[in-house]
Write an enzyme that holds these catalytic residues in place. Structure first.
Site, PDB file in Angstrom:
ATOM      1  N   THR A 221      -0.727  -1.696   6.190  1.00 22.31           N
ATOM      2  CA  THR A 221       0.646  -1.472   6.653  1.00 22.31           C
ATOM      3  C   THR A 221       0.714   0.008   6.935  1.00 22.31           C
ATOM      4  O   THR A 221      -0.244   0.729   6.678  1.00 22.31           O
ATOM      5  CB  THR A 221       1.648  -1.874   5.535  1.00 22.31           C
ATOM      6  OG1 THR A 221       1.574  -3.265   5.328  1.00 22.31           O
ATOM      7  CG2 THR A 221       3.084  -1.508   5.845  1.00 22.31           C
TER       8      THR A 221
ATOM      9  N   ASP B 100       3.010 -14.028   3.793  1.00 21.45           N
ATOM     10  CA  ASP B 100       3.890 -13.437   2.770  1.00 21.45           C
ATOM     11  C   ASP B 100       4.900 -14.443   2.214  1.00 21.45           C
ATOM     12  O   ASP B 100       5.618 -14.141   1.259  1.00 21.45           O
ATOM     13  CB  ASP B 100       4.650 -12.230   3.350  1.00 21.45           C
ATOM     14  CG  ASP B 100       3.825 -10.949   3.284  1.00 21.45           C
ATOM     15  OD1 ASP B 100       2.696 -10.996   2.764  1.00 21.45           O
ATOM     16  OD2 ASP B 100       4.311  -9.908   3.745  1.00 21.45           O
TER      17      ASP B 100
ATOM     18  N   SER C 191       9.130  -9.377   1.692  1.00 19.42           N
ATOM     19  CA  SER C 191       8.271  -8.207   1.865  1.00 19.42           C
ATOM     20  C   SER C 191       8.343  -7.315   0.640  1.00 19.42           C
ATOM     21  O   SER C 191       9.288  -7.394  -0.153  1.00 19.42           O
ATOM     22  CB  SER C 191       8.747  -7.418   3.087  1.00 19.42           C
ATOM     23  OG  SER C 191       8.029  -6.201   3.195  1.00 19.42           O
ATOM     24  N   SER C 192       7.347  -6.447   0.498  1.00 21.34           N
ATOM     25  CA  SER C 192       7.403  -5.403  -0.533  1.00 21.34           C
ATOM     26  C   SER C 192       7.644  -4.029   0.084  1.00 21.34           C
ATOM     27  O   SER C 192       7.659  -3.025  -0.640  1.00 21.34           O
ATOM     28  CB  SER C 192       6.086  -5.358  -1.311  1.00 21.34           C
ATOM     29  OG  SER C 192       5.856  -6.593  -1.948  1.00 21.34           O
TER      30      SER C 192
ATOM     31  N   GLY D 260       0.514  -0.978   1.288  1.00 21.76           N
ATOM     32  CA  GLY D 260      -0.195  -1.362   0.060  1.00 21.76           C
ATOM     33  C   GLY D 260       0.189  -2.707  -0.508  1.00 21.76           C
ATOM     34  O   GLY D 260      -0.011  -2.941  -1.701  1.00 21.76           O
TER      35      GLY D 260
HETATM   36  O1  DON Z   1       5.580  -6.988   3.873  1.00 19.03           O
HETATM   37  C1  DON Z   1       4.762  -6.869   2.985  1.00 19.03           C
HETATM   38  O2  DON Z   1       5.050  -6.600   1.843  1.00 19.03           O
HETATM   39  C2  DON Z   1       3.301  -6.992   3.307  1.00 19.03           C
HETATM   40  N1  DON Z   1       3.107  -7.778   4.485  1.00 19.03           N
HETATM   41  C3  DON Z   1       2.736  -5.643   3.473  1.00 19.03           C
HETATM   42  C4  DON Z   1       1.274  -5.687   3.662  1.00 19.03           C
HETATM   43  C5  DON Z   1       0.721  -4.384   3.343  1.00 19.03           C
HETATM   44  O3  DON Z   1       1.345  -3.463   2.925  1.00 19.03           O
HETATM   45  C6  DON Z   1      -0.648  -4.214   3.501  1.00 19.03           C
HETATM   46  N2  DON Z   1      -0.907  -2.761   3.399  1.00 19.03           N
HETATM   47  N3  DON Z   1      -1.412  -1.865   3.193  1.00 19.03           N
END
Ligand code: DON
Length: 584
Positions: A391, A433, A462-463, A483
């Site tokens: 991300t 997710d 989401s996070s 992350g």
């Molecule tokens: O929205 C979310 O929380 C995840 N799809 C984020 C994925 C992610 O952060 C991967 N990253 N480094």
């Protein structure tokens, strides 16, 4: 390389803890200063693109939109127009809002679409290919934010990205190696784009062979797509020829997204979640992100028990922070999902009494049990945890003090690995997710609670935690991170660094991080953050301690409390990160 960086981080943090930190840091490094605006991104080219927009009289939202589109070109593993994300905006007068441009589930999706005949999750369907993507939200969301706040014409903020794609740009070492990994791969891990000819055509080295640092990559189709978006606006993507290409490719390859799904996609302006900690105000993203709620819960819990007068890496402080993390992530698993579809008790969750109640089960000098605290939602069975880590977050402040905190993603690195033919655009794999196995919540981290089960039109939880901190009405910090589930804890550490430990932004970003997510019931620490003695002490308290590589990448801006100068802090856990001053 990774080890060296972590060692440096550990040393920086030691200095910060062992000394009256402000003074030491002032002689060392506070970040890149500016009184005229700042962009910090994990892509140096994108940060320069956004900063140039500030220089042309654009405000923070103009620069954020330009940075985001540029990242769709220069950072193809996570920057995107085929994914989604969240933008938090704080105006100089303190008024704040957010834009939710998270992907939506296609109309034909079902709660159990990722289960195989044995009722187990088939990860090959969520990790790559045509069934993995949600309906992309980035173009709609950026257009919505720009329409409300932008000063420069839309075309002016989108065109720079189109030009970079059409003319080409030089590959950094890490991007060259990332692309080689996806388009060629190794015997053990063959390139995942290899199953998708349009992806190889777009991102493979023309004529074959491996990309090298300094090679120029031209993304001609992506340039055409971005030019159409620049000239004709977001409808080119959602209703015009780009939508046609997506729907055709989906239909031809067993995907679900239709023209109607694209036409029906809506981005949403939502009120931020707001909280206070130690005299600071914090704003962040409401559902469908879990980030803002969990961040505020953890801060409230730590405020309710009080952090010790010892270093942030003391066993006492670690114990309290981990127990707050454990409890916030339990609430995340228990309650959180898209509030357009399910009731989430947001006000209760971010209230101070709730935090106090959650911490009433804290045991001094002893790890709590995640299984015991969360037995109401835990089911039998073990499934592999499945959160990939790709991300990107960027932060912007303009000369008037307007701030933008933006995190967006394709979910896994290079998302679904599908490039839609004729567009040059990589689609996300965000559907993963959702809670893919309804009713199954395991000790290994799989969650199956009802709030985040798949439904047509719903947004997956989401996070992502874009956050902005202020004090007495003055901007203090703009931050966020990639992350996966670790994101919320990374942001917690950066926010605590500034608001609880009185670190500078630079020190707060550099300091080692740790992560507990309720399940799996273990705490992971960055690199050499912990002395062997501390590890032993934590183990004796009942913690499962794991040392790992870098956690997150918090591209941040810190406002100097005395001078009001913005300091851009590139988090060097991302090798191409850069803080760029805008304007003069
Ligand atoms: O929205 C979310 O929380 C995840 N799809 C984020 C994925 C992610 O952060 C991967 N990253 N480094």
């Amino acid at each position: 390389m990774r080890k060296v960086l972590i060692s440096a981080l550990a040393v920086a943090a030691t200095l910060a803890v062992a000394t009256p930190s402000r003074k030491v840091a002032a002689q060392v490094d506070l970040g890149v200063p500016s009184k005229t605006g700042m962009v910090v991104s994990s892509s140096d080219i994108a940060a320069e693109t956004g900063a140039a927009i500030l220089g042309r009289g654009g405000n923070a939202v103009d620069a954020a939109v330009a940075t985001a589109f540029a990242m769709a070109v220069t950072s193809p593993s996570n920057g995107n127009i085929g994914g989604g994300g969240f933008m938090v905006i704080r105006q100089p007068n303190g008024a704040a809002t957010t834009f939710d441009y998270r992907e939506m589930a296609p109309a034909k999706s079902t709660p159990t679409m990722y289960l195989n005949a044995q009722g187990e999750i088939d990860m090959s369907l969520t990790q790559q290919g045509y069934l993995a993507p949600g309906v992309p939200g980035t173009v709609r969301g950026l257009a919505m934010a720009h329409k409300k706040f932008g000063k420069l014409p839309w075309k002016d903020v989108v065109s720079p990205a189109a030009e970079i794609a059409a003319k080409g740009f030089k590959l950094s070492k890490s991007l060259a190696s990332g692309l080689n990994g996806e388009t060629i791969g190794t015997e053990e891990r063959p390139g995942r784009m290899k199953s998708f000819p349009a992806s190889i055509a777009a991102y493979g080295k023309p004529g074959g062979g491996a990309w090298k640092e300094g090679d120029t990559i031209v993304l001609a189709d992506l340039g055409k797509t971005l030019t159409a978006i620049a000239n004709d606006g977001p409808d080119a993507f959602y209703k015009g020829w780009i939508a046609d290409r997506i729907a055709e490719d989906m239909a031809a390859n067993g995907g679900l997204i239709t023209k109607a799904d694209l036409a029906n996609y809506v981005a949403k302006e939502r009120a931020p979640v707001k909280g206070t900690f130690n005299g600071y105000e914090i704003i962040s993203m409401p559902p469908p992100s879990s980030g803002g709620i969990a961040l505020l819960e953890m801060l409230n819990m730590l405020e309710s028990v009080g952090l010790p007068n010892e270093s942030r890496q003391s066993v006492k402080a670690i114990h309290l922070i981990v127990e707050a993390q454990r409890r916030a992530y339990l609430d995340r698993a228990r309650y959180l999902g898209d509030t357009d579809f399910v009731d989430v008790p947001v006000a209760k969750l971010i209230s101070k009494p709730h935090a106090k109640e959650m911490m009433s089960t804290l045991q001094p000098n002893r790890a709590s049990s995640s299984a015991e605290l969360g037995k109401d939602i835990l089911s039998a069975g073990k499934l592999p945890a499945d959160e990939p880590l790709e991300t990107t977050h960027f932060s912007v402040v303009d000369r008037d003090g307007m701030a933008v905190s933006n995190t967006f993603t394709l979910e896994g690195g290079y998302g679904s690995h599908v490039v839609i033919k004729g567009t040059g655009m990589i689609l996300n794999n965000e559907m993963g997710d959702f809670n893919k196995k309804p009713g199954t919540t395991t000790s290994t981290g799989t969650i199956g609670t009802p709030a985040n089960v798949i439904a047509p039109g719903k947004r997956m939880l989401s996070s992502m935690t874009p956050a902005i901190v202020s004090k007495n009405g003055k901007l203090v910090l703009v931050t966020g991170s990639p992350g996966g589930r670790t994101i919320i804890n990374t942001v917690l550490h950066v926010v605590l660094g500034v608001t609880a430990w009185n670190l500078t932004g630079r020190e707060a970003v550099d300091s080692p991080r740790w992560d507990h997510e309720w399940m799996p019931d273990r705490v992971t620490f960055e690199g050499e953050a912990l002395s062997p003695a501390a590890v032993n002490q934590l183990k004796a308290m009942g913690y499962d301690v794991v040392l790992r590589g870098e956690q997150g990448s918090a591209q941040s801006i810190w406002m100097h409390p005395q001078t009001g100068t913005a300091f851009g802090i590139a988090d060097l856990r991302s090798p191409d990160a850069k803080a760029v001053k805008g304007g003069s």
